[in-house]
Design a protein around this motif. Structure first.
Motif, PDB file in Angstrom:
ATOM      1  N   LEU A  51      63.077 -42.062 -62.243  1.00 61.41           N
ATOM      2  CA  LEU A  51      62.336 -42.328 -60.795  1.00 61.41           C
ATOM      3  C   LEU A  51      61.279 -43.199 -61.370  1.00 61.41           C
ATOM      4  CD1 LEU A  51      61.916 -38.797 -59.128  1.00 61.41           C
ATOM      5  CD2 LEU A  51      63.286 -41.104 -58.464  1.00 61.41           C
ATOM      6  N   LYS A  52      61.044 -44.363 -60.623  1.00 56.46           N
ATOM      7  CA  LYS A  52      59.868 -45.191 -60.591  1.00 56.46           C
ATOM      8  C   LYS A  52      59.322 -45.558 -59.314  1.00 56.46           C
ATOM      9  CE  LYS A  52      61.268 -47.642 -65.228  1.00 56.46           C
ATOM     10  NZ  LYS A  52      61.439 -48.736 -65.577  1.00 56.46           N
ATOM     11  N   TRP A  53      57.859 -45.083 -59.280  1.00 53.25           N
ATOM     12  CA  TRP A  53      57.198 -45.190 -58.003  1.00 53.25           C
ATOM     13  C   TRP A  53      57.935 -44.349 -57.165  1.00 53.25           C
ATOM     14  CZ3 TRP A  53      58.318 -49.812 -60.698  1.00 53.25           C
ATOM     15  CH2 TRP A  53      57.160 -50.316 -61.356  1.00 53.25           C
ATOM     16  N   GLY A  54      58.810 -43.219 -57.337  1.00 55.82           N
ATOM     17  CA  GLY A  54      59.431 -42.288 -56.449  1.00 55.82           C
ATOM     18  C   GLY A  54      60.611 -42.818 -56.222  1.00 55.82           C
ATOM     19  N   GLU A  55      61.294 -43.842 -56.722  1.00 55.33           N
ATOM     20  CA  GLU A  55      62.564 -44.258 -56.369  1.00 55.33           C
ATOM     21  C   GLU A  55      63.499 -44.194 -57.424  1.00 55.33           C
ATOM     22  OE1 GLU A  55      60.394 -47.732 -53.501  1.00 55.33           O
ATOM     23  OE2 GLU A  55      61.248 -48.159 -55.503  1.00 55.33           O
TER      24      GLU A  55
ATOM     25  N   SER B 102      65.704 -45.421 -60.376  1.00 54.61           N
ATOM     26  CA  SER B 102      65.683 -46.590 -61.155  1.00 54.61           C
ATOM     27  C   SER B 102      66.688 -46.496 -62.125  1.00 54.61           C
ATOM     28  CB  SER B 102      64.063 -46.724 -61.617  1.00 54.61           C
ATOM     29  OG  SER B 102      64.135 -47.970 -62.376  1.00 54.61           O
ATOM     30  N   TYR B 103      67.236 -48.032 -62.324  1.00 49.28           N
ATOM     31  CA  TYR B 103      68.307 -47.957 -63.506  1.00 49.28           C
ATOM     32  C   TYR B 103      68.006 -49.388 -64.436  1.00 49.28           C
ATOM     33  CZ  TYR B 103      70.215 -44.496 -60.279  1.00 49.28           C
ATOM     34  OH  TYR B 103      70.161 -43.412 -59.558  1.00 49.28           O
ATOM     35  N   GLN B 104      68.104 -49.067 -65.547  1.00 44.71           N
ATOM     36  CA  GLN B 104      68.055 -50.359 -66.609  1.00 44.71           C
ATOM     37  C   GLN B 104      68.757 -50.160 -67.629  1.00 44.71           C
ATOM     38  OE1 GLN B 104      63.970 -50.934 -67.455  1.00 44.71           O
ATOM     39  NE2 GLN B 104      64.392 -52.967 -68.376  1.00 44.71           N
ATOM     40  N   VAL B 105      69.277 -51.190 -68.106  1.00 45.40           N
ATOM     41  CA  VAL B 105      70.076 -51.583 -69.377  1.00 45.40           C
ATOM     42  C   VAL B 105      69.125 -52.399 -70.319  1.00 45.40           C
ATOM     43  CG1 VAL B 105      72.481 -50.952 -68.493  1.00 45.40           C
ATOM     44  CG2 VAL B 105      71.112 -53.396 -68.606  1.00 45.40           C
ATOM     45  N   LYS B 106      69.325 -52.189 -71.499  1.00 45.77           N
ATOM     46  CA  LYS B 106      68.505 -53.131 -72.471  1.00 45.77           C
ATOM     47  C   LYS B 106      68.716 -54.582 -72.117  1.00 45.77           C
ATOM     48  CE  LYS B 106      68.777 -49.789 -76.186  1.00 45.77           C
ATOM     49  NZ  LYS B 106      68.987 -49.400 -77.660  1.00 45.77           N
ATOM     50  N   THR B 107      69.538 -55.347 -71.452  1.00 44.86           N
ATOM     51  CA  THR B 107      69.751 -56.497 -71.188  1.00 44.86           C
ATOM     52  C   THR B 107      69.130 -57.060 -70.051  1.00 44.86           C
ATOM     53  OG1 THR B 107      72.048 -56.057 -70.421  1.00 44.86           O
ATOM     54  CG2 THR B 107      71.807 -56.896 -72.821  1.00 44.86           C
TER      55      THR B 107
ATOM     56  N   TRP C 189      65.445 -45.339 -49.746  1.00 44.65           N
ATOM     57  CA  TRP C 189      65.385 -45.006 -48.267  1.00 44.65           C
ATOM     58  C   TRP C 189      64.144 -44.563 -47.758  1.00 44.65           C
ATOM     59  CZ3 TRP C 189      64.334 -41.086 -44.922  1.00 44.65           C
ATOM     60  CH2 TRP C 189      64.844 -41.068 -43.637  1.00 44.65           C
ATOM     61  N   LYS C 190      63.704 -45.226 -46.887  1.00 44.11           N
ATOM     62  CA  LYS C 190      62.208 -44.727 -46.470  1.00 44.11           C
ATOM     63  C   LYS C 190      62.364 -44.404 -44.830  1.00 44.11           C
ATOM     64  CE  LYS C 190      60.213 -47.268 -50.007  1.00 44.11           C
ATOM     65  NZ  LYS C 190      59.820 -46.635 -50.971  1.00 44.11           N
ATOM     66  N   ALA C 191      61.868 -43.260 -44.503  1.00 45.99           N
ATOM     67  CA  ALA C 191      61.682 -42.831 -43.268  1.00 45.99           C
ATOM     68  C   ALA C 191      61.086 -43.814 -42.283  1.00 45.99           C
ATOM     69  CB  ALA C 191      60.968 -41.294 -43.052  1.00 45.99           C
ATOM     70  N   LYS C 192      59.915 -44.647 -42.652  1.00 46.04           N
ATOM     71  CA  LYS C 192      59.517 -45.595 -41.859  1.00 46.04           C
ATOM     72  C   LYS C 192      60.472 -46.503 -41.538  1.00 46.04           C
ATOM     73  CE  LYS C 192      55.761 -48.965 -42.288  1.00 46.04           C
ATOM     74  NZ  LYS C 192      54.735 -49.584 -43.088  1.00 46.04           N
ATOM     75  N   TYR C 193      61.598 -46.642 -42.139  1.00 45.71           N
ATOM     76  CA  TYR C 193      62.733 -47.807 -41.652  1.00 45.71           C
ATOM     77  C   TYR C 193      64.007 -47.232 -41.886  1.00 45.71           C
ATOM     78  CZ  TYR C 193      58.923 -51.115 -43.218  1.00 45.71           C
ATOM     79  OH  TYR C 193      57.682 -51.651 -43.296  1.00 45.71           O
ATOM     80  N   PRO C 194      64.166 -46.095 -40.461  1.00 45.03           N
ATOM     81  CA  PRO C 194      65.417 -45.347 -40.954  1.00 45.03           C
ATOM     82  C   PRO C 194      66.737 -45.812 -40.584  1.00 45.03           C
ATOM     83  CG  PRO C 194      64.303 -45.322 -38.582  1.00 45.03           C
ATOM     84  CD  PRO C 194      63.451 -46.024 -39.606  1.00 45.03           C
ATOM     85  N   ASN C 195      66.677 -47.187 -40.216  1.00 43.79           N
ATOM     86  CA  ASN C 195      68.098 -47.962 -39.920  1.00 43.79           C
ATOM     87  C   ASN C 195      68.327 -48.701 -41.393  1.00 43.79           C
ATOM     88  OD1 ASN C 195      69.077 -46.432 -37.682  1.00 43.79           O
ATOM     89  ND2 ASN C 195      67.615 -47.914 -36.615  1.00 43.79           N
ATOM     90  N   GLN C 196      67.603 -48.644 -42.246  1.00 41.81           N
ATOM     91  CA  GLN C 196      67.603 -49.790 -43.445  1.00 41.81           C
ATOM     92  C   GLN C 196      67.598 -48.566 -44.573  1.00 41.81           C
ATOM     93  OE1 GLN C 196      64.407 -52.095 -42.473  1.00 41.81           O
ATOM     94  NE2 GLN C 196      65.448 -53.609 -41.592  1.00 41.81           N
ATOM     95  N   TYR C 197      68.191 -49.459 -45.800  1.00 39.92           N
ATOM     96  CA  TYR C 197      67.827 -48.961 -47.188  1.00 39.92           C
ATOM     97  C   TYR C 197      67.857 -49.982 -48.180  1.00 39.92           C
ATOM     98  CZ  TYR C 197      73.018 -49.200 -47.494  1.00 39.92           C
ATOM     99  OH  TYR C 197      74.527 -49.298 -47.610  1.00 39.92           O
ATOM    100  N   PHE C 198      67.275 -49.954 -49.116  1.00 47.40           N
ATOM    101  CA  PHE C 198      66.770 -50.994 -50.104  1.00 47.40           C
ATOM    102  C   PHE C 198      67.369 -51.079 -51.501  1.00 47.40           C
ATOM    103  CE2 PHE C 198      63.867 -49.937 -46.698  1.00 47.40           C
ATOM    104  CZ  PHE C 198      63.683 -51.100 -46.208  1.00 47.40           C
ATOM    105  N   LEU C 199      67.541 -52.363 -51.976  1.00 47.73           N
ATOM    106  CA  LEU C 199      67.641 -52.439 -53.691  1.00 47.73           C
ATOM    107  C   LEU C 199      66.591 -53.115 -53.822  1.00 47.73           C
ATOM    108  CD1 LEU C 199      71.300 -53.499 -54.143  1.00 47.73           C
ATOM    109  CD2 LEU C 199      69.874 -51.621 -55.339  1.00 47.73           C
ATOM    110  N   PHE C 200      65.752 -52.782 -54.957  1.00 49.33           N
ATOM    111  CA  PHE C 200      64.553 -53.386 -55.351  1.00 49.33           C
ATOM    112  C   PHE C 200      64.680 -54.032 -56.637  1.00 49.33           C
ATOM    113  CE2 PHE C 200      63.119 -50.123 -52.288  1.00 49.33           C
ATOM    114  CZ  PHE C 200      62.420 -50.574 -51.450  1.00 49.33           C
ATOM    115  N   PHE C 201      63.884 -55.304 -56.863  1.00 47.18           N
ATOM    116  CA  PHE C 201      63.972 -55.804 -57.994  1.00 47.18           C
ATOM    117  C   PHE C 201      62.537 -56.314 -58.347  1.00 47.18           C
ATOM    118  CE2 PHE C 201      67.763 -56.220 -55.740  1.00 47.18           C
ATOM    119  CZ  PHE C 201      68.650 -56.071 -56.595  1.00 47.18           C
TER     120      PHE C 201
ATOM    121  N   ARG D  64      61.065 -59.140 -53.414  1.00 44.68           N
ATOM    122  CA  ARG D  64      61.175 -57.946 -54.015  1.00 44.68           C
ATOM    123  C   ARG D  64      62.463 -57.111 -53.661  1.00 44.68           C
ATOM    124  NH1 ARG D  64      57.255 -53.481 -52.465  1.00 44.68           N
ATOM    125  NH2 ARG D  64      58.874 -52.352 -51.736  1.00 44.68           N
ATOM    126  N   ALA D  65      63.211 -57.123 -52.461  1.00 36.70           N
ATOM    127  CA  ALA D  65      64.296 -56.273 -52.170  1.00 36.70           C
ATOM    128  C   ALA D  65      65.331 -57.133 -51.164  1.00 36.70           C
ATOM    129  CB  ALA D  65      63.683 -55.347 -51.363  1.00 36.70           C
TER     130      ALA D  65
END
Length: 134
Positions: A43-47, A49-54, A62-74, A98-99
């Motif tokens: 979990l990073k920033w409560g989300e 998070s997935y990382q590989v060495k490369t 997903w944020k309750a503030k935006y109930p019809n959206q979910y996000f991929l953050f970079f 960022r997303a």
């Protein structure tokens, strides 16, 4: 699955959890298909998070503030979202540099999402290339 990440997934509303799990499955599939090695799942920033060495971290939420959206953050310091916007402006919606913004009521554009995750997971070897080697 990391226990903290599992707890986060379990906290999502019933209709959201499968959508976020689908993104997680794509992350693991890309890493396996490209032989990128072990994935650090935290979990990073409560989300989740997935990382590989490369690569650079890929987060999802997903944020309750935006109930019809979910996000991929970079990482916003990278050229990733700029590249995604250039490649997939007609297929994806973006939030600044960022997303990727996904709609809970629309089908996941799997091919585009898979490619974006692939670019993030290979970022360290392609970051010097125009459009990150795409």
């Amino acid at each position: 699955m990391n226990a903290d990440v599992q707890e986060k997934f379990d906290s999502y509303p019933t209709q959201i959890k499968p959508l976020i799990l689908q993104l997680r499955e794509i992350v693991f599939s890309v890493a396996e298909d490209l032989s990128l090695g072990e994935i650090d799942e935290t979990l990073k920033w409560g989300e989740p998070s997935y990382q590989v060495k490369t690569g650079t971290p890929v987060r999802m939420d997903w944020k309750a503030k935006y109930p019809n959206q979910y996000f991929l953050f970079f990482q916003c310091q990278t050229k990733l979202v700029d590249t995604f916007r250039e490649l997939y402006a007609e297929d994806l919606e973006f939030q600044d540099n960022r997303a990727i913004v996904l709609n809970v009521n629309s089908a996941l554009p799997k091919k585009a999402i898979r490619h974006c995750i692939e670019l993030a997971m290979k970022y360290k070897s392609i970051r010097h290339l125009p459009l990150l080697g795409s």
